[in-house]
Scaffold this active site. Sequence first.
Site, mmCIF file in Angstrom:
data_model
loop_
_atom_site.group_PDB
_atom_site.id
_atom_site.type_symbol
_atom_site.label_atom_id
_atom_site.label_comp_id
_atom_site.label_asym_id
_atom_site.label_seq_id
_atom_site.Cartn_x
_atom_site.Cartn_y
_atom_site.Cartn_z
ATOM 1 N N CYS A 121 24.315 -25.634 22.340
ATOM 2 C CA CYS A 121 24.850 -24.265 22.284
ATOM 3 C C CYS A 121 24.770 -23.609 23.674
ATOM 4 O O CYS A 121 25.460 -24.036 24.581
ATOM 5 C CB CYS A 121 24.134 -23.464 21.201
ATOM 6 N N HIS A 153 24.370 -26.592 16.189
ATOM 7 C CA HIS A 153 22.901 -26.693 16.198
ATOM 8 C C HIS A 153 22.446 -27.887 15.355
ATOM 9 O O HIS A 153 22.347 -27.778 14.131
ATOM 10 C CB HIS A 153 22.272 -25.413 15.654
ATOM 11 N N GLU A 191 19.557 -29.080 15.177
ATOM 12 C CA GLU A 191 18.152 -28.942 14.776
ATOM 13 C C GLU A 191 17.963 -28.232 13.441
ATOM 14 O O GLU A 191 16.905 -28.299 12.843
ATOM 15 C CB GLU A 191 17.356 -28.225 15.876
ATOM 16 N N SER A 207 -11.811 -21.914 6.578
ATOM 17 C CA SER A 207 -11.302 -20.933 5.623
ATOM 18 C C SER A 207 -10.946 -21.561 4.292
ATOM 19 O O SER A 207 -10.652 -20.848 3.344
ATOM 20 C CB SER A 207 -10.045 -20.300 6.207
ATOM 21 N N GLY A 208 -10.929 -22.897 4.235
ATOM 22 C CA GLY A 208 -10.422 -23.537 3.024
ATOM 23 C C GLY A 208 -8.960 -23.919 3.170
ATOM 24 O O GLY A 208 -8.407 -24.598 2.325
ATOM 25 N N GLY A 209 -8.336 -23.479 4.248
ATOM 26 C CA GLY A 209 -6.947 -23.828 4.524
ATOM 27 C C GLY A 209 -6.853 -25.230 5.132
ATOM 28 O O GLY A 209 -7.866 -25.838 5.487
ATOM 29 N N VAL A 210 -5.628 -25.706 5.252
ATOM 30 C CA VAL A 210 -5.404 -27.066 5.747
ATOM 31 C C VAL A 210 -5.887 -27.214 7.203
ATOM 32 O O VAL A 210 -6.616 -28.148 7.530
ATOM 33 C CB VAL A 210 -3.895 -27.407 5.706
ATOM 34 N N ASP A 211 -5.488 -26.265 8.041
ATOM 35 C CA ASP A 211 -5.740 -26.434 9.477
ATOM 36 C C ASP A 211 -7.236 -26.493 9.794
ATOM 37 O O ASP A 211 -7.696 -27.404 10.482
ATOM 38 C CB ASP A 211 -5.097 -25.301 10.281
ATOM 39 N N SER A 212 -7.980 -25.512 9.295
ATOM 40 C CA SER A 212 -9.403 -25.492 9.656
ATOM 41 C C SER A 212 -10.146 -26.664 9.013
ATOM 42 O O SER A 212 -11.088 -27.197 9.600
ATOM 43 C CB SER A 212 -10.050 -24.150 9.295
ATOM 44 N N ASP A 236 -1.077 -1.612 -31.894
ATOM 45 C CA ASP A 236 -0.343 -0.384 -32.185
ATOM 46 C C ASP A 236 -0.584 0.661 -31.116
ATOM 47 O O ASP A 236 -0.103 1.790 -31.226
ATOM 48 C CB ASP A 236 -0.767 0.180 -33.555
ATOM 49 N N LYS A 267 13.591 -13.211 3.036
ATOM 50 C CA LYS A 267 13.183 -12.744 4.363
ATOM 51 C C LYS A 267 14.191 -13.256 5.362
ATOM 52 O O LYS A 267 14.347 -14.474 5.413
ATOM 53 C CB LYS A 267 11.791 -13.256 4.702
HETATM 54 P P1 XMP Z 1 5.346 -12.363 6.662
HETATM 55 O O1 XMP Z 1 4.765 -11.431 5.646
HETATM 56 O O2 XMP Z 1 5.113 -11.915 8.076
HETATM 57 O O3 XMP Z 1 4.535 -13.713 6.479
HETATM 58 O O4 XMP Z 1 6.781 -12.690 6.393
HETATM 59 C C1 XMP Z 1 4.839 -14.922 7.128
HETATM 60 C C2 XMP Z 1 3.663 -15.847 6.951
HETATM 61 O O5 XMP Z 1 2.520 -15.314 7.629
HETATM 62 C C3 XMP Z 1 1.455 -15.101 6.738
HETATM 63 N N1 XMP Z 1 0.785 -13.847 7.122
HETATM 64 C C4 XMP Z 1 -0.420 -13.789 7.713
HETATM 65 N N2 XMP Z 1 -1.268 -14.772 8.078
HETATM 66 N N3 XMP Z 1 -2.766 -13.122 8.906
HETATM 67 C C5 XMP Z 1 -2.458 -14.414 8.638
HETATM 68 O O6 XMP Z 1 -3.277 -15.281 8.949
HETATM 69 C C6 XMP Z 1 -1.950 -12.084 8.574
HETATM 70 O O7 XMP Z 1 -2.273 -10.918 8.815
HETATM 71 C C7 XMP Z 1 -0.712 -12.447 7.945
HETATM 72 N N4 XMP Z 1 0.339 -11.706 7.483
HETATM 73 C C8 XMP Z 1 1.247 -12.597 6.993
HETATM 74 C C9 XMP Z 1 2.078 -15.026 5.368
HETATM 75 O O8 XMP Z 1 1.139 -15.360 4.353
HETATM 76 C C10 XMP Z 1 3.224 -16.001 5.495
HETATM 77 O O9 XMP Z 1 2.767 -17.334 5.328
#
Ligand code: XMP
Length: 530
Positions: free
Chosen positions: A77, A171, A173, A226-231, A467, A522
């Site tokens: 592009c 594009h 990609e 945090s329990g998330g994947v990355d950490s 009721d 979004k």
């Molecule tokens: P939004 O609401 O911005 O969310 O469209 C996009 C992605 O980001 C996450 N999100 C956050 N992650 N701290 C975080 O670690 C935050 O303050 C936060 N706000 C939004 C959201 O869950 C989604 O995956």
Amino acid sequence: TVLILDFGSQYSHLITRRCREHNVYAELLPCTAKIADLHFKPKGIILSGSPYSVYDSGSPHVDPAVFDFGVPILGICYGLQEMAWQLKGEVQKCDHREYGFSQLQINKIHEGDSPVDALFRGLGEEMQVWMSHGDQLSAMPPNFHIIAHTNSAPYAAVAHDTKPFYGIQFHPEVTHSLRGKEVIGRFVLDICGCKPTWTMGEFIGKEIARIREICGPKGRVIGAVSGGVDSTVAAKLMHEAIGDRFQAIMVDNGVLRLNEAQQVNEMLNKNLGVNLTVVDASDLFLSRLKDVEDPEQKRKIIGNTFINVFEQEAAKIEAAADEEEKQGAEAKGRVEWLLQGTLYPDVIESISFKGPSATIKTHHNVGGLLKDMKLKLIEPLRELFKDEVRALGRLLSIPAPLVQRHPFPGPGLAIRILGPVTREQVRILQLADHIYIEEIRKAGLYDEISQAFAVLLPVRAVGVMGDARTYEQVIALRAVQSEDFMTADWYVFPAEVLRRISSRITNEVNGINRVTYDISSKPPATVEWL
Ligand code: XMP
């Protein structure tokens, strides 16, 4: 390595990903990078798209030295227009801005296997592509051929007759360009001659060796999980590299998912063998959040309180380490490093070429920690995209449900409770969210959805139970599909799944008599409600 030069397109990071999907390592740098200053020698260069027009004053231009660097170049592009502009072609505004699908007709230029035809080799005579541009070539630079066209773009793809320079208006990609990934594959594998050796299997061995080398034989590393994947993946990798010299800390901020702290403890400590301390700081967080409604204020309070609690915990570990040294016990050394699960998209965010952009939400991370603590930063995932981290997690024997987990924001349920955060509100949301996710998993839909969660609305609605008239709160359900969370589409559930979720939530969660489903994409909405 393939070098992607970023001119500020919203898709630049996707180009990098597509190269990686061919197991070729790709790195992104701003278009202003000087070729003479590169810390590596790329085997090919891709010029990205851009919101600018090449002929405007003030628009970004690439170091002209790229065209004498002796490696293949692909312009996408704006990248094509930039190539044409620098090599004496012409670029003009289109009569109509072109945005959407187009049918690409491929022109074969030479008989046999000429490099001029290499970009679309074996991909047929037509393909559906995605266009998004306001400018296009109006005259070709000398010695170029038109290797594909569309009804509205006569110069949809061009290639130099003798040098490995290619340009495409569409594009490749984005996934809407159906065979776009293959086009990128033709470029990086066939034209640049890169070997497909970038795999997570190779990465683990090299990264563990690198961690051992930089951490040395003594000294501790701490890191938040945090329990998330990355950490979790970062922690497990660290544990593989240096064992108990790595200490993980989990802060329970009172706005986690149901039983989260307990489950993380179980998983990391018991199953994965990682040294973990869980700190219950929920009282402190909830007292600081009392009566706060503004989302940015909530984020700030949670971010700052997290730093306070983490630092206190680190100080305890430090004190214990000092005591051990004094006793002459087998010393693991002082706390020297802070582990952070930074991923490549965050790195890209900080290095890519900035066009005009506005802060929508301040996503907090633990970056603030380094200001006060005298620790060095270690980021073993900073070269990786999320899907690569997931692959790495699987290789490190982290259970599949955890590796596939949806993202969860740092400020947790506090930004999913619209209005003040209280223990009671947290309890209601935790239960509703738990039921929602449980039913999604039971229906086998979890992995199809990028992120799903419940939101507690600050309104009351009338209902009837038995009721009696009820006047209670409302839960909104959100589920989206997204590639990178910059854009997202709401997920279309089978009706019976929604019916089951709604009925369970209203029956099992005291305080809720109504459930709604959020059908906003979004943009214009965001994924979270706050
Ligand atoms: P939004 O609401 O911005 O969310 O469209 C996009 C992605 O980001 C996450 N999100 C956050 N992650 N701290 C975080 O670690 C935050 O303050 C936060 N706000 C939004 C959201 O869950 C989604 O995956």
